[in-house]
Write a protein that holds these residues in place. Structure first.
Motif, PDB file in Angstrom:
ATOM      1  N   UNK A  27       0.859  -1.187   0.000  1.00 26.04           N
ATOM      2  CA  UNK A  27       0.000   0.000   0.000  1.00 26.04           C
ATOM      3  C   UNK A  27       0.893   1.234   0.000  1.00 26.04           C
ATOM      4  N   UNK A  28       0.667   2.139  -0.945  1.00 21.79           N
ATOM      5  CA  UNK A  28       1.377   3.413  -0.987  1.00 21.79           C
ATOM      6  C   UNK A  28       0.415   4.524  -0.582  1.00 21.79           C
ATOM      7  N   UNK A  29       0.786   5.265   0.442  1.00 18.28           N
ATOM      8  CA  UNK A  29      -0.073   6.306   1.002  1.00 18.28           C
ATOM      9  C   UNK A  29       0.511   7.681   0.719  1.00 18.28           C
ATOM     10  N   UNK A  30      -0.300   8.565   0.154  1.00 10.88           N
ATOM     11  CA  UNK A  30       0.126   9.939  -0.110  1.00 10.88           C
ATOM     12  C   UNK A  30      -0.702  10.872   0.767  1.00 10.88           C
ATOM     13  N   UNK A  31      -0.109  11.325   1.864  1.00 10.65           N
ATOM     14  CA  UNK A  31      -0.822  12.178   2.809  1.00 10.65           C
ATOM     15  C   UNK A  31      -1.014  13.600   2.297  1.00 10.65           C
ATOM     16  N   UNK A  32      -0.327  13.958   1.223  1.00  3.50           N
ATOM     17  CA  UNK A  32      -0.512  15.290   0.651  1.00  3.50           C
ATOM     18  C   UNK A  32      -1.709  15.319  -0.286  1.00  3.50           C
ATOM     19  N   UNK A  33      -1.833  14.294  -1.108  1.00  2.00           N
ATOM     20  CA  UNK A  33      -2.944  14.251  -2.061  1.00  2.00           C
ATOM     21  C   UNK A  33      -4.152  13.491  -1.518  1.00  2.00           C
ATOM     22  N   UNK A  34      -4.006  12.851  -0.352  1.00  2.00           N
ATOM     23  CA  UNK A  34      -5.053  12.066   0.292  1.00  2.00           C
ATOM     24  C   UNK A  34      -5.583  10.979  -0.651  1.00  2.00           C
ATOM     25  N   UNK A 163       2.760  -7.630   4.587  1.00  2.00           N
ATOM     26  CA  UNK A 163       2.349  -6.268   4.238  1.00  2.00           C
ATOM     27  C   UNK A 163       3.574  -5.375   4.107  1.00  2.00           C
ATOM     28  N   UNK A 164       3.595  -4.583   3.034  1.00  2.00           N
ATOM     29  CA  UNK A 164       4.612  -3.546   2.830  1.00  2.00           C
ATOM     30  C   UNK A 164       3.895  -2.213   2.659  1.00  2.00           C
ATOM     31  N   UNK A 165       4.399  -1.193   3.323  1.00  2.00           N
ATOM     32  CA  UNK A 165       3.810   0.140   3.226  1.00  2.00           C
ATOM     33  C   UNK A 165       4.837   1.109   2.655  1.00  2.00           C
ATOM     34  N   UNK A 166       4.436   1.845   1.627  1.00  2.00           N
ATOM     35  CA  UNK A 166       5.273   2.879   1.026  1.00  2.00           C
ATOM     36  C   UNK A 166       4.712   4.225   1.464  1.00  2.00           C
ATOM     37  N   UNK A 167       5.576   5.080   1.984  1.00  2.00           N
ATOM     38  CA  UNK A 167       5.106   6.340   2.551  1.00  2.00           C
ATOM     39  C   UNK A 167       6.191   7.397   2.478  1.00  2.00           C
ATOM     40  N   UNK A 168       5.850   8.612   2.875  1.00  2.00           N
ATOM     41  CA  UNK A 168       6.836   9.675   2.988  1.00  2.00           C
ATOM     42  C   UNK A 168       7.872   9.291   4.041  1.00  2.00           C
ATOM     43  N   UNK A 178       5.479  -6.769  13.530  1.00  2.00           N
ATOM     44  CA  UNK A 178       6.614  -5.848  13.628  1.00  2.00           C
ATOM     45  C   UNK A 178       7.251  -5.589  12.266  1.00  2.00           C
ATOM     46  N   UNK A 179       7.828  -4.416  12.109  1.00  2.00           N
ATOM     47  CA  UNK A 179       8.588  -4.124  10.892  1.00  2.00           C
ATOM     48  C   UNK A 179       9.888  -4.924  10.913  1.00  2.00           C
ATOM     49  N   UNK A 180      10.194  -5.553   9.794  1.00  2.00           N
ATOM     50  CA  UNK A 180      11.443  -6.322   9.707  1.00  2.00           C
ATOM     51  C   UNK A 180      12.474  -5.636   8.825  1.00  2.00           C
ATOM     52  N   UNK A 181      12.031  -4.627   8.067  1.00  2.00           N
ATOM     53  CA  UNK A 181      12.964  -3.913   7.205  1.00  2.00           C
ATOM     54  C   UNK A 181      12.347  -2.568   6.850  1.00  2.00           C
ATOM     55  N   UNK A 182      13.172  -1.525   6.825  1.00  2.00           N
ATOM     56  CA  UNK A 182      12.712  -0.215   6.379  1.00  2.00           C
ATOM     57  C   UNK A 182      13.873   0.494   5.702  1.00  2.00           C
ATOM     58  N   UNK A 183      13.633   1.004   4.499  1.00  2.00           N
ATOM     59  CA  UNK A 183      14.699   1.679   3.764  1.00  2.00           C
ATOM     60  C   UNK A 183      14.106   2.686   2.788  1.00  2.00           C
ATOM     61  N   UNK A 184      14.900   3.665   2.358  1.00  2.00           N
ATOM     62  CA  UNK A 184      14.413   4.626   1.357  1.00  2.00           C
ATOM     63  C   UNK A 184      14.036   3.900   0.065  1.00  2.00           C
ATOM     64  N   UNK A 185      12.986   4.355  -0.571  1.00  2.00           N
ATOM     65  CA  UNK A 185      12.554   3.780  -1.841  1.00  2.00           C
ATOM     66  C   UNK A 185      13.559   4.154  -2.936  1.00  2.00           C
ATOM     67  N   UNK A 219      12.363  10.953  -1.205  1.00  2.00           N
ATOM     68  CA  UNK A 219      11.426  11.358  -0.165  1.00  2.00           C
ATOM     69  C   UNK A 219      10.458  10.279   0.265  1.00  2.00           C
ATOM     70  N   UNK A 220      10.592   9.090  -0.348  1.00  2.00           N
ATOM     71  CA  UNK A 220       9.690   7.984   0.008  1.00  2.00           C
ATOM     72  C   UNK A 220      10.488   6.852   0.650  1.00  2.00           C
ATOM     73  N   UNK A 221       9.791   6.009   1.392  1.00  2.00           N
ATOM     74  CA  UNK A 221      10.447   4.849   1.990  1.00  2.00           C
ATOM     75  C   UNK A 221       9.525   3.637   1.919  1.00  2.00           C
ATOM     76  N   UNK A 222      10.112   2.467   2.135  1.00  2.00           N
ATOM     77  CA  UNK A 222       9.375   1.202   2.162  1.00  2.00           C
ATOM     78  C   UNK A 222       9.538   0.590   3.552  1.00  2.00           C
ATOM     79  N   UNK A 223       8.423   0.186   4.146  1.00  2.00           N
ATOM     80  CA  UNK A 223       8.454  -0.543   5.415  1.00  2.00           C
ATOM     81  C   UNK A 223       7.845  -1.918   5.184  1.00  2.00           C
ATOM     82  N   UNK A 224       8.640  -2.956   5.431  1.00  2.00           N
ATOM     83  CA  UNK A 224       8.159  -4.330   5.272  1.00  2.00           C
ATOM     84  C   UNK A 224       7.898  -4.921   6.648  1.00  2.00           C
TER      85      UNK A 224
END
Length: 914
Positions: A27-34, A163-168, A178-185, A219-224
């Motif tokens: 899921x990629x979430x854009x909090x600016x464009x909602x 679940x993987x989340x892509x966000x700012x 729990x998150x097992x990995x997080x890095x810049x996209x 400016x984006x990252x991935x959380x797995x």
């Protein structure tokens, strides 16, 4: 071969030709464009030959689906999508038949808009440096996961999730595990389209082809997140925002493992979250020891939201809820608020076992989780953590009476109720699924003994770990622990509507008992009185020395029975008010019961006295007895010392005053004087301020006494409360507003003041930084007696009140005699607007109830029926029927007992020179 739909007789169920086993979600979430975009790779077991894959989805822009079949050794592209909007599903047709016994992977992308409707994947906000800052979270129960991603949205169809989340980059991502990995996209994340993340990034980018800047990785990252155990869709959760957190841990008493516990909020309110976090660490090991089942996930987070449809939600590993559910500031919040936070938090933690580890097979068994979480979280656990709160006794005044009040209506429904579609599913999250189910379980635990009851529960859980269950699975577990025929004893309590009243007829050497269905309207028809319950009687008797004993073994399972005892000595059925029935005694016996209840060192416990008061008023309401008898019982209890008995008295008198609101002024005035006379001495004795270290029950008794006398118009109390508010208004110093009396002081200021006080409370509401202050001030705004101010409060609802908070001011307007009819008309005038605002969540039914339940004439019922005749009431038809039943019952009560009450009050006034 065409789809084989084994559920074709149930329109709410999906075909059984395939079953999901694993979801790989991005899921990629854009909090600016909602907006959000998503991609899923769903692993399926093919259970029947089929060329059609049908799943739930309620969204927009679903991409073409791809299917990779292990049996066919190739990837298929859909031939067509056929949407069924009414049943919220999509049937995807492929050109080849998938053979039974094979597996396949369905690949699909989608996009959605982040709305503020509090369901699915939605947006909330908080103030940050003077500006609104958005964040997102999910609420899927019962059938809203389909609004966030394509899925098999049924509790039985458990699957694992990655679940993987892509966000700012500057935000926090949360999910069940729990998150097992997080890095810049980076570009390399999307380089391999064969991986889930690579395919998802490619798909997500395709949605934004006309907006190149969205495709940039900077400016984006991935959380797995770690792969989950098998879970149902309704407890899947994820969130994204600028969150702060507090952290602690607990050590499992079963394995010795230490697990992290966190609570997340927006930065502005994190300081109020410590109590809920500490309590979570305290109750988890207690649950493990009681159930003999370890909490299985690696962590348990809580996320506090500013906008939330219900109180809280038990998503596995990520509990969510509104601010009033989890925030507590002991300097600015009442004891009632603390109890509420504790009960809700413990309730949600109970769900980690009841609902999450073991899940009901379908929503008709929702009571298996909600009834259990209520009795475990709010009574059994609270008794261990806060014994001074007397949670078992409080349960009687709250859950038991709430359940009996609703279940005494003809429009009630069984605890286990048919749920043919989404609209019905949403409506069964009511006092029957929670409070009656919990009351029934409390009755069973009392009957068999709490230790054996909990042993049976442990057997039930361990036999159904990570699976699904139905009612008989629970009964079998408790039967194994007790050796009793639990299914036979409990069947009618779950499957039938209503509950019994047991009528007691005294004989020389015993009592004769008869059970019948109880209806608050009093007009039970022959075909409604065919049920025979197995009623644990709990017979309390006394010996010649006055010592009491209780026989818990007695069960009334026939229409009538005679029990030998000496009726010259005090006795009482339903000892401890532990069972789900009411008892009708003769007027003479009720007098004797009152005498015994009022006696120093009475044989009757606090719980017994609470039950006597409640039964007396409810039986009067139904016409089984007279209201004067209930008033006489209360008059005998003036020397009562227990706060919870006083709470029952207050609730009963409040119900009478609310129903008698259009009776002659002379009668209403005398009734108010009676209330003032009963509660006034308590105010004189306890005062208005609570000293440091004062016992909790004294604080609550003071609140009860002051609130009751103020509501009844006690001049001295009102003058004192007004003076305290005036001091605060003039100086800004709130030291003369005790935390526990904050709500009644605000209400009194508005009710007995004018525009100045109303505007002052409105300012308090708008500046409130704690849930307690916010709720207290919002409720107060509905209590003005000035028609112009009432109009202002009505207009205020849709302009300045958050959707989740509308219920608070609705409740106060509905209980305000001066506002009741203008408010009912306002809601009818604005019905389409409210219907749209609350589309798709639980609360429209609650608004209907709040707006109309205190009307009391047959004309009101007729007008209401006519108004809704042309409306779509499918989302709240149960609540509407219950409201109409309540209006009819109230009208009959007034018609039946108006003279009885007037005569009793007249005689009482003369006797007491009042």
């Amino acid at each position: 071969m065409a789809n084989v739909d084994k559920n074709n007789g149930d329109a709410s169920r999906l075909p059984e030709s395939v079953k999901p086993t694993h979801y790989d979600l991005t899921i990629k979430t854009d909090l600016e464009k909602l907006v959000f975009t998503g991609y899923a790779v769903i692993t399926l077991n093919i259970l029947e030959d089929t060329s059609v894959i049908t799943f739930n989805y309620k969204g927009a822009k679903l991409q073409r689906c791809l299917l990779r079949s292990d049996a066919l050794k190739k990837e298929l592209t859909e031939v067509s999508q056929v949407a069924d909007a009414a049943r919220e599903r999509i049937a995807v047709h492929f050109g080849h038949t998938l053979p039974k016994g094979s597996t396949a992977k369905l690949r699909v992308g989608w996009e959605g808009i982040l709305t503020d409707n509090l369901m699915g994947y939605y947006v909330s906000s908080a103030q940050h440096e003077g500006k609104k800052r958005f964040y997102t979270l999910t609420h899927f129960e019962p059938t809203a996961a389909r609004r966030a991603f394509p899925c098999w949205d049924e509790p039985l169809l458990k699957a694992t999730y990655s679940i993987s989340l892509i966000s700012r980059e500057d935000t926090v991502n949360l999910s069940n595990m729990p998150a097992i990995e997080e890095h810049p996209l980076t570009e390399s994340d999307g380089a391999d389209p064969e991986t889930s993340l690579g395919a998802s990034i490619k798909t997500l980018a395709s949605f934004s082809a006309n907006e190149p800047h969205v495709n940039e990785h900077t400016g984006w990252k991935v959380t797995k997140f770690q792969k989950s155990p098998p879970i149902s869709t309704y407890i899947v959760a994820f969130a994204n925002g600028h969150f702060s957190h507090l952290e602690t841990s607990y050590t499992s008493p079963l394995s010795g493992k230490t697990r992290p516990l966190r609570i997340y909020t927006t930065p502005d309110i994190i300081s109020q979250a410590q109590f809920a976090l500490d309590l979570k660490a305290q109750v988890l090991p207690i649950y493990e020891k009681l159930f003999e089942v370890e909490y299985p996930l690696p962590k348990l987070d809580t996320l506090v939201a500013h906008d939330f449809a219900i109180g809280a939600m038990e998503n596995w590993g990520l509990i969510t809820g509104r601010t009033s559910a989890f925030l507590y500031d002991d300097r600015k919040a009442s004891l009632a608020a603390k109890k509420s936070v504790a009960g809700i938090l413990s309730h949600e933690v109970a769900h980690m076992w009841f609902g999450n580890i073991v899940t009901m097979a379908w929503w008709d068994n929702v009571w298996l989780k909600e009834g259990f979480a209520t009795i475990m979280g709010e009574v059994i656990i609270m008794n261990r953590v806060f014994p001074e709160w007397k949670s078992n006794s409080s349960f009687i005044a709250g859950h038991l009476q709430r359940a009996l009040t609703l279940d005494a209506q003809r429009s009630s429904h069984p605890i286990e109720v048919d749920c043919p579609d989404e609209k019905h599913i949403n409506q069964i999250f009511d006092a029957l699924s929670y409070s009656k189910a919990a009351s029934m379980l409390r009755m069973l635990a009392t009957f068999v003994g709490e230790d054996k009851f909990l042993k049976g529960v442990s057997i039930y859980l361990r036999k159904r770990l990570y699976g699904s269950s139905v009612t008989h699975d629970l009964w079998d577990g408790i039967a194994e622990a007790t050796g009793l025929d639990i299914p036979t004893i409990m069947e009618n309590w779950v499957l039938k509507i209503g509950f019994p009243v047991v009528t007691v007829t005294e004989k020389e050497d015993g009592i004769h008992l008869r059970q019948d269905r109880f209806l608050s309207s009093g007009d039970v028809k022959e075909d409604e009185n065919q049920i025979l319950w197995h009623i644990p009687l709990g017979l309390l008797t006394t010996d010649s020395n006055g010592a009491s004993s209780v026989d818990r073994s007695l069960i009334l399972n026939k229409r009538e029975a005679t029990i030998p005892l000496d009726p010259s000595r005090p006795f009482k059925l339903n000892a401890g008010t532990a069972s789900v029935f009411r008892v009708a005694y003769s007027p003479e016996r009720l007098v004797k019961l009152g005498d015994e209840a009022a006696r120093e060192n009475s044989a009757f416990s606090t719980e017994d006295r609470m039950g006597l008061v409640s039964d007396a008023f409810e039986l009067a309401k139904s016409g089984v007895s007279k209201t004067s008898g209930a008033l006489g019982l209360i008059d005998k209890l003036r020397s009562e010392k227990e706060q919870l008995v006083w709470s029952s008295i207050s609730d009963s008198l409040s119900s009478l005053r609310t129903t008698w609101w259009e009776q002659p002024k002379d009668v209403r005035d005398k009734l108010n004087v009676f209330v003032q006379t009963i509660f006034g001495p308590l105010v004189d004795r306890l005062g208005y301020d609570h000293p440091q270290g004062e016992p909790s029950y004294i604080r609550e008794l003071r609140d009860c006494a002051v609130s009751s006398t103020a509501a009844a118009g006690h001049p001295g109390v009102i003058k004192e409360l007004q003076a305290r508010f005036r001091h605060f208004q003039d100086t800004g110093d709130d030291s003369r507003i005790p935390i526990d009396l904050q709500g009644i002081i605000y209400c009194t200021a508005v009710q007995h003041g004018g525009r100045e006080e109303y505007e002052a409370v409105k300012r308090i509401f708008k500046k409130a930084i704690t849930p307690s202050v916010k709720i207290a001030s919002l409720r107060a705004l509905g209590f003005s007696q000035d028609p112009a101010i009432i109009d202002d409060a009505l207009a205020f609802i849709l302009t300045d009140v958050q959707t989740q908070d509308i219920m608070y001011i609705f409740t106060s307007l509905g209980t305000n005699n001066k506002a009741r009819r203008p408010f009912a008309k306002y809601f009818q005038d604005k019905f389409d607007e409210f219907s749209k605002l609350f589309e798709g969540n639980f609360n429209l039914a609650k608004l209907v109830t709040a707006a109309f339940q205190h009307l009391t004439t047959k004309e009101d019922a007729t007008q209401l029926t006519e108004f809704f005749k042309e409306k779509d009431v499918s989302k709240f038809n149960l609540a509407l029927a219950q409201v109409l039943d309540k209006i009819h019952s109230s009208a009959k009560w007034v018609e039946r007992d108006a003279k009885d009450v007037a005569d009793w009050l007249e005689a009482w006034s003369k006797e007491n020179n009042a």
